[in-house]
Structures are given as C-alpha cells and as structure tokens.
Motif scaffolding. Structure first.
Motif, short mmCIF file in Angstrom:
data_model
loop_
_atom_site.label_atom_id
_atom_site.label_comp_id
_atom_site.label_asym_id
_atom_site.label_seq_id
_atom_site.Cartn_x
_atom_site.Cartn_y
_atom_site.Cartn_z
N TYR A 1 -64.34 14.74 -24.35
CA TYR A 1 -64.20 13.28 -24.33
C TYR A 1 -65.47 12.68 -23.72
O TYR A 1 -65.84 13.01 -22.58
N LEU A 2 -66.14 11.82 -24.47
CA LEU A 2 -67.45 11.31 -24.06
C LEU A 2 -67.39 10.03 -23.25
O LEU A 2 -68.41 9.39 -23.02
N GLY A 3 -66.20 9.65 -22.82
CA GLY A 3 -66.09 8.46 -21.98
C GLY A 3 -65.50 7.29 -22.73
O GLY A 3 -65.20 7.35 -23.93
N THR A 4 -65.36 6.18 -22.01
CA THR A 4 -64.67 5.01 -22.55
C THR A 4 -65.61 4.04 -23.28
O THR A 4 -65.18 2.97 -23.68
N PHE A 5 -66.88 4.42 -23.45
CA PHE A 5 -67.85 3.51 -24.06
C PHE A 5 -67.40 3.04 -25.44
O PHE A 5 -67.33 1.83 -25.72
N ASP A 6 -67.08 3.98 -26.33
CA ASP A 6 -66.69 3.62 -27.70
C ASP A 6 -65.38 2.84 -27.72
O ASP A 6 -65.19 1.96 -28.58
N ASP A 7 -64.47 3.16 -26.80
CA ASP A 7 -63.18 2.46 -26.75
C ASP A 7 -63.36 0.99 -26.36
O ASP A 7 -62.77 0.09 -26.97
N TYR A 8 -64.19 0.76 -25.33
CA TYR A 8 -64.46 -0.63 -24.93
C TYR A 8 -65.25 -1.37 -26.01
O TYR A 8 -65.03 -2.56 -26.24
N LEU A 9 -66.16 -0.67 -26.67
CA LEU A 9 -66.95 -1.30 -27.73
C LEU A 9 -66.05 -1.77 -28.87
O LEU A 9 -66.23 -2.86 -29.41
N GLU A 10 -65.05 -0.95 -29.22
CA GLU A 10 -64.10 -1.33 -30.27
C GLU A 10 -63.33 -2.58 -29.87
O GLU A 10 -63.15 -3.49 -30.69
N LEU A 11 -62.89 -2.66 -28.60
CA LEU A 11 -62.17 -3.84 -28.13
C LEU A 11 -63.08 -5.07 -28.09
O LEU A 11 -62.66 -6.19 -28.38
N PHE A 12 -64.35 -4.84 -27.71
CA PHE A 12 -65.32 -5.94 -27.66
C PHE A 12 -65.52 -6.56 -29.04
O PHE A 12 -65.51 -7.79 -29.20
N LEU A 13 -65.71 -5.72 -30.06
CA LEU A 13 -65.89 -6.23 -31.42
C LEU A 13 -64.62 -6.90 -31.93
O LEU A 13 -64.68 -7.92 -32.62
N GLN A 14 -63.47 -6.33 -31.57
CA GLN A 14 -62.20 -6.95 -31.96
C GLN A 14 -62.05 -8.33 -31.33
O GLN A 14 -61.61 -9.29 -31.98
N PHE A 15 -62.44 -8.45 -30.06
CA PHE A 15 -62.40 -9.73 -29.37
C PHE A 15 -63.30 -10.75 -30.08
O PHE A 15 -62.97 -11.93 -30.19
N GLY A 16 -64.45 -10.27 -30.59
CA GLY A 16 -65.34 -11.15 -31.34
C GLY A 16 -64.72 -11.63 -32.64
O GLY A 16 -64.80 -12.82 -32.98
N TYR A 17 -64.08 -10.73 -33.37
CA TYR A 17 -63.42 -11.12 -34.62
C TYR A 17 -62.32 -12.16 -34.37
O TYR A 17 -62.11 -13.08 -35.17
N GLU B 1 -67.17 -11.88 -21.35
CA GLU B 1 -67.38 -13.26 -20.95
C GLU B 1 -68.49 -13.91 -21.79
O GLU B 1 -68.39 -15.09 -22.15
N THR B 2 -69.54 -13.15 -22.09
CA THR B 2 -70.61 -13.67 -22.95
C THR B 2 -70.09 -13.98 -24.35
O THR B 2 -70.43 -15.02 -24.94
N MET B 3 -69.24 -13.09 -24.87
CA MET B 3 -68.65 -13.33 -26.19
C MET B 3 -67.79 -14.59 -26.19
O MET B 3 -67.80 -15.36 -27.17
N SER B 4 -67.06 -14.83 -25.12
CA SER B 4 -66.22 -16.03 -25.05
C SER B 4 -67.06 -17.30 -25.02
O SER B 4 -66.66 -18.34 -25.57
N VAL B 5 -68.25 -17.24 -24.38
CA VAL B 5 -69.16 -18.40 -24.38
C VAL B 5 -69.69 -18.66 -25.79
O VAL B 5 -69.73 -19.81 -26.26
N ILE B 6 -70.08 -17.59 -26.49
CA ILE B 6 -70.57 -17.75 -27.87
C ILE B 6 -69.47 -18.32 -28.76
O ILE B 6 -69.74 -19.14 -29.65
N SER B 7 -68.22 -17.93 -28.51
CA SER B 7 -67.11 -18.42 -29.34
C SER B 7 -66.92 -19.92 -29.18
O SER B 7 -66.48 -20.60 -30.12
N VAL B 8 -67.22 -20.48 -28.00
CA VAL B 8 -67.15 -21.93 -27.81
C VAL B 8 -68.10 -22.63 -28.78
O VAL B 8 -67.74 -23.59 -29.47
#
Length: 649
Positions: free
Chosen positions: A486-502, A555-562
């Motif tokens: 298991y290479l860590g939570t990087f890919d898991d958080y990245l998937e959630l980050f992109l989902q939050f953007g969508y 938080e940066t993604m939420s600012v861009i979404s505004v």
C-alpha cells in the motif's frame, strides 16, 4: 527512577514477531551477520536493541527474519518517539516510563498497553534510525559505500540487498475488524477507533474524512435531484442552488477541522511534539556538518536544487500541460465528428455515439494521470529535497496542477469559450461517472482478483508439499510477503479532491453530480476497506494530527468554485436579459457578487474555530502545566547549585 537503555534485556523468552525483514536470496553471510548484529546491539553502541530471529521453513532459512522487542524496550521506545496516551484522570499526556503508573490501563504484566500498530511503528522508527558509524561500506559489498550518519536500511534497499520490511497482520484482530467494518452491509458509522488501533492514525483519518465527506454530500444530492428531474431552468433557482453550494463547501471544510481535532485529541496525535526533521533517506550529497544539530550528514547545494527545479522540472511540467491541452483539442474534434454523424443519421446508434468521445477522453485522462504521476515522482526525487515534508509538498504541487488541468480544462473550455451548457452537462456527467468506474476497477477490483488468484495458487502449492496450512506463521509470512504494498493515502485523497471539483465547480449546470459522488463513495468505503484488509500488506502506522496539505487543496478548490459558479450564472440568458444595454454593468455586477461571496466565505472560515472550545481548554491547560513543571525544574536546579556553592564556601 528512570530506566536506562543499558538495562533493557535483549533476550526475551516469549518472542512476539511484529515485523518481517526479507533479504535478497544469495545475500552474503557476513552481510547478514553484520546487519543482524546492528539490530540487536545496544543503543549506546549504535544498535537498535531489538530482537531478531530467522524464519525457518522446510526449505531452510530463506533469508526472512522476524523482528520483535521486549516489553520494556517498547515502553522506552514509546517515550522516545513521543507517543501520547490517556492518563487515569482522562487527560492526554506524552508517555514517559518514569510516570508509567499514572497512565490508564498500564500494568507491568499488561502486554496490550501499546497497540500492535504502535509497537510496529516503534520498531520501524528504530530500524530507520540505524546509522552507519565508522563503516566505509556494507560488509561483503564494497560497491555499497557508507559514511557516518548514512541510513543503513536505505543503503541496503537501494543496493537490492534488502527486499522489503513490513509489519505482520494480527489475524484474530483483523478478522474482528473485517466483520465490524465491511463484513455486513449496514447504514452506520465506520469503526474509526478500531481502524486507528489496527492501521494507525493516517489511514483512520482518511476513512474518517471519506465518511464525513460522503455524509456532507447528501444535502447537495437531495437538493440536486429535483433540479435535475424537473429540469428547472429559471436562473433564480440556480442562483439559490449555487449559493447553497458555495456556503456548503466552506462550512463542511471548517466543520471537518473541528471533527478532526476531536478525533486526533482522543487518539493522542494532536499533542505529539513535532520532532526535529531528519534528512529523508533518499537525500544524498557530500558529507558535511549540520549547523543546527552539529551532526555529520549529507549536504547539497540549494542553488543546484533550484536550478534542477526551474530549468528541468518546471519546463517538463509545462510541456506535459501543453500535451494535455493538445489531447483536449483532439477530443473536441471527435465531439464535432460525433455531432456531425448524429446530424446526418438521426438514429438511436448515432445518439449513443455522442457519448463515445467523452468516454474515450475520460479513459485517456486516467491513463495520462497515472503516467504523469510516475514522472512527477522521479523528477521530485531527482531534485534531491533534504526533508520528507519538502519532497511531499513539491510532489503534491506537481500532481495537483497537472490533474486539475487534465481533468477540468475541457470543462472550462466548453463553459467559457464554446458557451455550450448542454455539452458541458454531458461532458461533466461522462467524465465523472467514467473516472469513478475506472478508479473502482483499477484500485480495488483488479488487485483483489489478482490477490485471490495468487492465494489459490499458493494454497495448492502448500497442499502439494503437505504443509500444515492452518494459520501457521510460515504460511502467514509467505502469503503476506507476496501481497502488494500500500503506497499511502495520496491517490485516495487525490480521487476525492477531483470528485470535489466535479461537484463544486459546475454545480449549477449539473446538480446530479453530488448524487453520483455519494453512490461512488458508499462503494468506495467498502472497496477501500476490502483492499486494506485482504489485498495489501499491512502498512506501518504513521501518527498524524490532520489531513495535511490536502486541507489547503480542498479549500483552494472551493475558492475556485465561487468564481466559476458566479461566471456561469452571469452567462445565463435570464441574467443577461437584466442588462440589455451594458455588458460592462453585467461584468461589474458579477464581480461584485463574486467578491461578496468570497468575503462571506472567508468570514465564515474565520468565525468557525478550528478546534472546539473544550479541546482548546484542554490544550491550554496542558501547556500551562508544562510551563509550571519547567519552572519547578529550573527552580530545583538553581536551588541545588546555590546549596553546592554555599557548601564550598
């Protein structure tokens, strides 16, 4: 009375294997003897003062060793790494061996005071801190150079002598955890405390954030369904939905900070002192003196590092971004071809063909993201960052910039260049759903199928050798060493980050995005739990107090979404009709609304405390007590010196 390291017994009658070390086949005997001696040597001699035994199979010793430690050694190690435990008065304090009796559930014969994951973390910490003393090379391998302060484990890994180090599973505890976690389909909270005890705080926090984010998406999903079903097109309704989305994205991130603080205080990691950061194992350079610690360690010119970053890494990232945009333009050519084909044929098949370019583009995006990830890791390692935190920050920045552009550039182009809201809704839906399906397959289903097939072959081989396969230690080690890492939570958080953007960037165009995100995350919880318990080796626990730089990324993604949602609302025909004579008035009004919403967002972030009031009081109380204890210690020392001076006179 404080226990000294010299009194720790390195001979334990009840040896409990905790960590497995696998050396390469054909490793020279003098190398094995030297390495094992460094592991069992006393701390004063530069050793780790641990216990080690070879794993003997029917084929003899296959260069696999089991590492453990005495109970006293683990307790002293817990103090050394700064573990925080609960006291009898329900407060949380850093564990010290001298005050061990004040801690809850402590007893000299209680071997379970420290969890198995904490014991494995202590052993990993001690192995990582095995440093070369006066050795010039690894015995038996003159090409493997050493110098004082060099990580022995790192040098063994890079030279292929050491294959891997991993912690063993506790099969009984894992069985209980599987049953309560995903063994039964139910609607309820995950057993985060049990996950933390078994896998550590970093993984428990990821699952806590995944669960929290899923629940937080439910209001967006519930509100978004009628917008999609009834096809409301009035701009005032979309203004309400977009405004709710903007406030929602701020509130959930601020509330998460409070929930995270409560959990990490209960687990003790909120209070763990941040130790002085050692050079990362992969850092290399000429041997020099650290001006802060006074110790010998590699030194590398920061100018050389900056040159590597700005003359190689930055141009490479820009080239990758250009290539991503080029692929995006090919996608739009395919979209135009599919549209022309549909206009000519007007059939059911041609209607389906409209979705093919988006599906192909979504698959290409996933492939490009994964290839770029390997390139980013290589580049960041080549930049030769001294600290692990610096390495992680540069890696995350590279990956986030590329993934953001690769996943969202086409949507921005459709929205703000083509002004095609219908195509934007179609592309957003296709990209979101396709990426979720691909991630579920690549991260969980495929590894699980490969692992199951491997286990079947291994059991057949064990049966042919007539070996006892009933939970023997040999079988457990042999099966776990072949599992994926298991290479860590990087890919898991990245998937959630992109989902939050969508979900947040174009919410007023496709309100149903939150519904698909909720459905995906529910299956994600079960599939991620499955892969942690059945597919991968047990990872070492890693204490952490928060989700780190990912909080800033969300938080940066939420600012861009505004900004994006305000512009989309300003582009709607209904809003344009309010300003028939002056487009400048429209632009100024949209900018004013956008600044107002951003102001509200930042005020809310400031007003909502990051930590609940009771946690703030407990932290302040502990800080006060620490200062008082320091004052008392200084007074005692001063009084002792004064008495000595008076006796001399």
């Amino acid at each position: 009375m404080k226990e000294s390291w010299s009194s720790v017994d390195t001979l334990e009658t009840n040896f409990r294997p905790l960590v497995v070390i696998e050396l390469a086949k054909g490793t020279k005997e003098e190398t094995i003897e030297w390495f094992t001696k460094r592991i069992v040597d006393k701390k004063a001699n530069g050793g780790a003062q641990l216990l080690i035994k070879p794993l003997v199979t029917e084929n003899g010793n296959e260069n696999i060793y089991l590492v453990g430690a005495s109970h006293l050694r683990l307790l002293l190690g817990a103090e050394n790494v700064g573990l925080v435990k609960e006291c009898n008065d329900n407060s949380m304090r850093a564990f010290t061996y001298s005050s061990r009796k004040t801690f809850k559930d402590f007893a000299d014969d209680n071997q379970n005071f420290l969890t198995m994951s904490e014991c494995q973390y202590i052993i990993k910490h001690e192995l990582d801190n095995l440093r070369a003393k006066d050795e010039k090379m690894i015995p038996g391998y003159p090409q493997a150079k050493l110098y004082p302060g060099k990580s022995i484990v790192r040098r063994l890994l890079t030279n292929g002598i050491l294959v891997q180090i991993f912690p063993l599973h506790d099969r009984e505890e894992l069985k209980k955890l599987r049953h309560t976690w995903y063994g039964q389909v139910k609607i309820g909270y995950q057993p985060l405390d049990e996950i933390r005890c078994y896998f550590g705080e970093t993984i428990a926090l990821y699952f806590g954030f995944l669960e929290y984010f899923t629940f937080a998406l439910i209001p967006m999903a519930v509100i978004g369904i009628p917008y999609y079903v009834f096809a409301w097109e009035d701009y005032d309704k979309y203004v309400m939905f977009a405004t709710f989305n903007l406030l929602w994205s701020t509130v959930i991130l601020e509330v998460w900070k409070r929930i995270c603080a409560v959990m990490t205080y209960r687990w003790g990691t909120l209070l763990m002192k941040r130790q002085f950061e050692e050079p990362r194992p992969g850092f290399h350079g000429v041997l020099g003196i650290n001006p802060v610690t006074g110790r010998e360690e590699p030194v590398y010119s920061s100018i050389k590092r900056q040159l590597r970053i700005y003359l190689v890494s930055v141009p490479f990232v820009c080239l990758c971004l250009y290539f991503s945009l080029y692929v995006m333009m090919i996608y739009f050519d395919l979209e135009q071809w599919a549209l022309d084909y549909h206009e000519e044929n007007k059939s059911h098949f041609s209607s389906l063909m409209l979705y093919v370019p988006s599906i192909i583009y979504a698959v290409v995006i996933e492939i490009m993201n994964r290839i770029y990830r390997y390139a980013a890791e290589f580049l960041t390692s080549w930049e030769n960052h001294r600290l692990e935190s610096s390495y992680q920050n540069h890696l995350i920045l590279k990956v986030l910039v590329f993934n953001f552009l690769n996943c969202f550039a086409s949507l921005f182009y459709i929205a703000f260049v083509l002004f095609d809201m219908k195509l934007l809704r179609q592309s957003l839906a296709t990209l979101l759903i396709t990426s979720q399906i691909l991630n579920q397959f690549a991260e969980s289903l495929l590894p699980y199928w490969l692992q199951k097939r491997h286990m079947k072959k291994m059991k057949e081989r064990m049966h042919s050798l007539k070996m006892d396969t009933d939970l023997s230690l040999v079988e457990q080690v042999n099966s776990e060493k072949e599992m994926g890492t298991y290479l860590g939570t990087f890919d898991d958080y990245l998937e959630l980050f992109l989902q939050f953007g969508y979900v947040s960037l174009f919410s007023c165009v496709y309100p149903l995005a939150a519904v698909f995100a909720v459905l995906n995350n529910i299956t994600e919880i079960y599939s991620d739990a499955l892969k942690m318990c059945r597919v991968y080796k047990r990872p070492f626990a890693e204490p952490t107090a928060n989700i780190g730089v990912w909080q800033l990324a969300f938080e940066t993604m939420s600012v861009i979404s505004v900004v994006t949602n305000c512009i989309l609302i300003g582009m709607s025909p209904q809003v344009n009709a309010l300003f028939p004579d002056s487009k400048m008035d429209l632009i100024l009004t949209v900018a004013l609304v956008e600044h107002l919403l951003l102001a509200i967002k930042f005020v809310m972030a400031f007003v909502i405390p990051d930590k609940p009031r009771d946690i703030q009081i407990k932290l302040a109380k502990l800080e006060f007590e620490s200062l008082e204890a320091l004052k008392q210690q200084m007074f005692t020392e001063s009084y002792s010196y004064l008495c000595d001076d008076m006796r001399e006179q």
